[in-house]
Enzyme design. Structure first.
Site, PDB file in Angstrom:
ATOM      1  N   GLU A 153      -6.313   4.199   5.252  1.00 14.15           N
ATOM      2  CA  GLU A 153      -5.784   4.096   3.892  1.00 14.15           C
ATOM      3  C   GLU A 153      -6.146   5.296   3.029  1.00 14.15           C
ATOM      4  O   GLU A 153      -5.347   5.712   2.192  1.00 14.15           O
ATOM      5  CB  GLU A 153      -6.291   2.810   3.241  1.00 14.15           C
ATOM      6  CG  GLU A 153      -5.633   2.507   1.912  1.00 14.15           C
ATOM      7  CD  GLU A 153      -5.897   1.092   1.440  1.00 14.15           C
ATOM      8  OE1 GLU A 153      -5.916   0.873   0.230  1.00 14.15           O
ATOM      9  OE2 GLU A 153      -6.079   0.199   2.297  1.00 14.15           O
ATOM     10  N   ARG A 188       0.815  -1.220   0.000  1.00 13.77           N
ATOM     11  CA  ARG A 188       0.000   0.000   0.000  1.00 13.77           C
ATOM     12  C   ARG A 188       0.851   1.273   0.000  1.00 13.77           C
ATOM     13  O   ARG A 188       0.475   2.293   0.571  1.00 13.77           O
ATOM     14  CB  ARG A 188      -0.968   0.022   1.191  1.00 13.77           C
ATOM     15  CG  ARG A 188      -1.956  -1.115   1.216  1.00 13.77           C
ATOM     16  CD  ARG A 188      -2.868  -1.115  -0.026  1.00 13.77           C
ATOM     17  NE  ARG A 188      -3.839  -2.194   0.074  1.00 13.77           N
ATOM     18  CZ  ARG A 188      -3.640  -3.421  -0.388  1.00 13.77           C
ATOM     19  NH1 ARG A 188      -2.499  -3.718  -0.992  1.00 13.77           N
ATOM     20  NH2 ARG A 188      -4.560  -4.357  -0.280  1.00 13.77           N
ATOM     21  N   SER A 235     -11.521  -0.568   1.747  1.00 12.09           N
ATOM     22  CA  SER A 235     -10.877  -0.937   3.013  1.00 12.09           C
ATOM     23  C   SER A 235     -10.337   0.332   3.674  1.00 12.09           C
ATOM     24  O   SER A 235      -9.430   0.968   3.152  1.00 12.09           O
ATOM     25  CB  SER A 235      -9.743  -1.930   2.760  1.00 12.09           C
ATOM     26  OG  SER A 235     -10.253  -3.127   2.204  1.00 12.09           O
TER      27      SER A 235
END
Length: 368
Positions: A358, A177, A257
């Site tokens: 995120e 990520r 997410s």
């Protein structure tokens, strides 16, 4: 509002269109956010380059917006210009199984096109919302596959020099990520190039939820399946979790997410295990002696169930999946912020692990 002379210069750029009415609630999958200082729709890469250069030269803060699936934006007037990327051309080269996509291409359309062409490598990334240009920025991944597995080059506009060039993927420091483009605003992604597989089969699959659904055994080495089968199965799994955008389903009104899976040292992982005592606790090697835990698992074990805090709330965890924070129809940014802080603080209190959001936050922060 944009300065009138600057607005006139933008309006004169071929392929650029001013939009004085759009709000961030309309531009994001969370459907939350106020009105930008100005908004410009860029139908071509050339227009995108010209608009960004013009705004940067005038020292006007801007935000590049693709699919809006990774943004949490404050309500009210937001002192930033939204540069909306609509350049969406996608091309395939069957001679060497490469795919090139402009930044504004809808990511799932890119995946669908590759699968229809019998090219493998990104089928596990089916159903992920957003645009192609966002995928290398945070190294999008799902079901054991990451964009870094297939990314060869990105076309970038360097905002410090104004230069446009193709940059090798190896220069982006891609990891879980992360890329060195994330949170830096140093460059704008204009296009991506992917190296795919030409034999009609998927990338090697990992044993897990997807593997079980595809009847893959742990004994199989480098298991692969037809790309269409894998895409269809991934879409089934994601829909069951409310992770494929459906405009009539509030569970999909999210930023996907919301927290990344935490990377911790083994001692921390051992402490979590000792607290919960479940032999099936998910923990995976993450390199450099670290381990990756499941954010969703931690959220659930900290006492937050699907749908928390309840059906009468303006925001809640998805009723299908605890890793998504969802707008139930009338939420504002303060509502989302409060829930995100509650989840983060609850997990930290239970396990001493701090979850990291995120999405990109504009005009507010989880630490507010």
């Amino acid at each position: 509002m944009l300065d009138s002379s600057l607005a006139q210069e933008i309006a004169a750029i071929d392929g650029a269109e001013l939009d004085s009415d759009v709000t961030f609630a309309e531009l994001t999958t969370l459907k939350i956010g106020g009105k930008p200082r100005g908004a410009v729709r860029c139908q071509t890469t050339e227009a995108l380059v010209s608009v960004v250069k013009l705004l940067d030269d005038a020292s006007v803060p801007l935000l590049i917006v693709g699919g809006g699936s990774n943004l949490v934006v404050a309500d009210g007037d937001v002192d930033i210009v939204a540069v909306i990327v609509e350049a969406d051309e996608v091309s395939l080269n069957f001679a060497d199984a490469t795919l090139t996509a402009e930044a504004g291409a809808v990511w799932d359309d890119v995946v669908s096109l590759s699968v229809e062409a019998g090219l493998g490598g990104i089928e596990c990334l089916s159903g992920i919302p957003g645009s192609a240009g966002a995928t290398p920025v945070q190294n999008v991944g799902a079901y054991g596959t990451e964009v870094s597995d297939v990314l060869t080059r990105v076309q970038l506009l360097d905002r410090s020099t104004g230069e446009v060039s193709w940059v090798e993927a190896s220069a982006l420091e891609l990891s879980y990520r992360y890329s060195n483009l994330k949170f830096t605003n140093r460059a704008v992604v204009l296009a991506i190039e992917l190296q795919l597989l030409a034999d009609g089969l998927s990338a090697p699959l990992r044993f897990g939820e997807l593997g079980r659904r595809l009847a893959i055994s742990e004994a199989e080495e480098q298991p692969r399946r037809p790309v269409r089968l894998v895409r269809d199965t991934v879409l089934e799994l994601r829909r069951a979790k409310g992770m494929v955008v459906e405009h009539t389903d509030h569970d999909t009104c999210s930023a996907g997410s919301f927290f990344t899976n935490p990377i911790v040292d083994p001692a921390t992982a051992d402490a979590v295990f000792a607290t919960v005592g479940e032999p099936t606790m998910p923990r995976f090697p993450a390199g450099d002696g670290k381990e990756k835990l499941s954010a969703a698992w931690l959220i659930e074990r900290a006492g937050f169930k699907k749908g928390h805090p309840g059906s009468d709330s303006k925001v809640s965890l998805s009723t299908k999946h605890t890793l998504a924070l969802t707008n139930r129809g009338e939420a504002r940014s303060a509502d989302l912020l409060a829930l995100a802080q509650e989840i983060r603080d609850g997990v930290h209190k239970a396990f001493g692990v701090t979850l990291v959001p995120e999405p990109v936050w504009i005009g507010l922060s989880i630490d507010d």
